[in-house]
Motif scaffolding. Structure first.
Motif, PDB file in Angstrom:
ATOM      1  N   SER A 131      30.507 -16.286  -8.874  1.00 39.02           N
ATOM      2  CA  SER A 131      31.954 -16.250  -8.748  1.00 39.02           C
ATOM      3  C   SER A 131      32.418 -17.053  -7.543  1.00 39.02           C
ATOM      4  O   SER A 131      31.606 -17.588  -6.775  1.00 39.02           O
ATOM      5  N   GLU A 132      33.725 -17.119  -7.368  1.00 36.58           N
ATOM      6  CA  GLU A 132      34.268 -17.617  -6.116  1.00 36.58           C
ATOM      7  C   GLU A 132      33.781 -16.691  -4.992  1.00 36.58           C
ATOM      8  O   GLU A 132      33.529 -15.514  -5.215  1.00 36.58           O
ATOM      9  N   TYR A 134      33.662 -14.135  -1.865  1.00 41.38           N
ATOM     10  CA  TYR A 134      34.524 -13.061  -1.347  1.00 41.38           C
ATOM     11  C   TYR A 134      34.209 -12.747   0.104  1.00 41.38           C
ATOM     12  O   TYR A 134      34.944 -11.995   0.762  1.00 41.38           O
ATOM     13  N   ASN A 249      36.750 -13.930 -10.888  1.00 37.48           N
ATOM     14  CA  ASN A 249      37.439 -14.815  -9.947  1.00 37.48           C
ATOM     15  C   ASN A 249      38.875 -14.354  -9.734  1.00 37.48           C
ATOM     16  O   ASN A 249      39.392 -14.353  -8.606  1.00 37.48           O
ATOM     17  N   ASN A 250      39.529 -13.956 -10.812  1.00 40.87           N
ATOM     18  CA  ASN A 250      40.906 -13.457 -10.723  1.00 40.87           C
ATOM     19  C   ASN A 250      40.952 -12.175  -9.899  1.00 40.87           C
ATOM     20  O   ASN A 250      41.820 -11.978  -9.041  1.00 40.87           O
ATOM     21  N   ARG A 253      40.571 -12.962  -6.111  1.00 42.32           N
ATOM     22  CA  ARG A 253      41.818 -13.463  -5.532  1.00 42.32           C
ATOM     23  C   ARG A 253      42.790 -12.325  -5.249  1.00 42.32           C
ATOM     24  O   ARG A 253      43.381 -12.248  -4.166  1.00 42.32           O
ATOM     25  N   ASN A 254      42.959 -11.433  -6.202  1.00 38.63           N
ATOM     26  CA  ASN A 254      43.894 -10.322  -6.033  1.00 38.63           C
ATOM     27  C   ASN A 254      43.405  -9.319  -4.995  1.00 38.63           C
ATOM     28  O   ASN A 254      44.193  -8.753  -4.233  1.00 38.63           O
ATOM     29  N   THR A 256      41.657 -10.004  -2.386  1.00 37.11           N
ATOM     30  CA  THR A 256      41.880 -10.608  -1.074  1.00 37.11           C
ATOM     31  C   THR A 256      43.359 -10.617  -0.712  1.00 37.11           C
ATOM     32  O   THR A 256      43.748 -10.244   0.403  1.00 37.11           O
ATOM     33  N   ILE A 257      44.216 -11.023  -1.644  1.00 46.55           N
ATOM     34  CA  ILE A 257      45.655 -11.070  -1.394  1.00 46.55           C
ATOM     35  C   ILE A 257      46.208  -9.692  -1.028  1.00 46.55           C
ATOM     36  O   ILE A 257      47.099  -9.561  -0.190  1.00 46.55           O
ATOM     37  N   HIS A 279      43.004 -16.924   2.024  1.00 36.65           N
ATOM     38  CA  HIS A 279      44.180 -17.421   1.276  1.00 36.65           C
ATOM     39  C   HIS A 279      43.818 -17.715  -0.164  1.00 36.65           C
ATOM     40  O   HIS A 279      42.671 -17.942  -0.478  1.00 36.65           O
TER      41      HIS A 279
END
Length: 279
Positions: A131-132, A134, A249-250, A253-254, A256-257, A279
């Motif tokens: 994944s991306e 973390y 990946n989604n 992102r969430n 982290t945000i 970010h």
């Protein structure tokens, strides 16, 4: 830091995959059928159907993933795993993983995901999907206070504990060929080897060693020198399941945000997320 509202969180990647599939022209019906089949066979689809997810985690990695005396899992990676399960409305079945077993657990479908300080190396990405990132880390050495080892050059001829299949083991082989590698099955065994005096030094990621030195400052210290091989931690999944990778990946992102990622990092290590991950 911007806080995402619940409406912004947990956007289903499966819906995105289906939307993208719907953009095909009329001449791409075969491709659309292939996409639909991939979604149907995805780990994501099965998890949503069974409401159960199998996540491989460490049980002996201080700060990242340990099993308590009551049999509960806790740590930074465990927080990520719990949040992933919650995003799917799924019950988590934790699977204990060692550094060596992480990839086989994915390849044999004994785990839907690995969240266990899994460094996103090129070699691993050739056999599983990553994944991306973390989280991020680097590798350092720990030695007893008063040790004659004062620099990296002093490691020649000295025994260094590491867990088999780890980035630390790879670094020793490639960068410190004159050090004596003492390989152990688990991180906990490596740490205990240094504590009991069986080895001269320990190589591990900076967060784990930082936590150990903080808890026993009169016994251990970080060996002076530049951090080695900065690395990114990713969630690993079985190769070829792009729908599942898209969702994870989604989720990252969430996660982290929302601020949960950095809050967990602060809780376990007192660290902030690197700017490129925040970010």
């Amino acid at each position: 830091m911007f806080k995402a509202t619940p409406k912004l969180l947990l956007v289903p990647a499966i819906a995105l995959a289906l939307t993208l599939g719907g953009c095909s022209s009329g001449g791409a019906s075969a491709g659309a059928g292939s996409t639909a089949g991939a979604v149907a066979d995805s780990h994501l689809t099965q998890i949503l159907k069974t409401k159960t997810i199998k996540i491989a985690v460490s049980a002996d990695s201080p700060g990242y993933g340990v099993m308590t005396s009551s049999g509960e899992h806790e740590g930074f990676d465990i927080d990520v795993a719990n949040a992933l399960g919650a995003s799917l409305g799924a019950k988590i079945e934790f699977v204990t993983a060692t550094n060596e077993s992480r990839i086989p657990l994915l390849q044999t479908d004994k785990a839907d995901a690995v969240i266990a300080t899994f460094t996103a190396s090129d070699a691993r990405a050739q056999v599983v999907d990553m994944s991306e990132p973390y989280a991020a880390s680097s590798t350092v050495f720990m030695v007893p206070v008063g040790s004659p080892i004062a620099s990296y050059a002093d490691l020649d001829g000295k025994s260094v504990a590491t867990s088999r299949g780890s980035v630390g083991e790879q670094i020793l082989k490639a960068t410190f060929p004159n050090a004596k590698i003492a390989g152990f099955n688990t991180t906990a065994d490596s740490i205990q080897a240094l504590k009991s005096g069986k080895v001269d030094a320990l190589i591990e990621n900076n967060a784990i060693i930082g936590g150990l030195v903080k808890s026993e400052p009169s016994a251990f210290q970080v060996l002076k020198g530049d951090p080695i091989k900065p690395a990114l931690f990713s969630i690993g999944v079985k190769q070829g399941d792009q729908t599942w990778v898209n969702y994870i990946n989604n989720f990252i992102r969430n996660y982290t945000i929302s601020g949960q990622n950095e809050a967990s990092l602060q809780k376990w290590f007192g660290l902030e997320l690197p700017p490129f991950l925040a970010h």
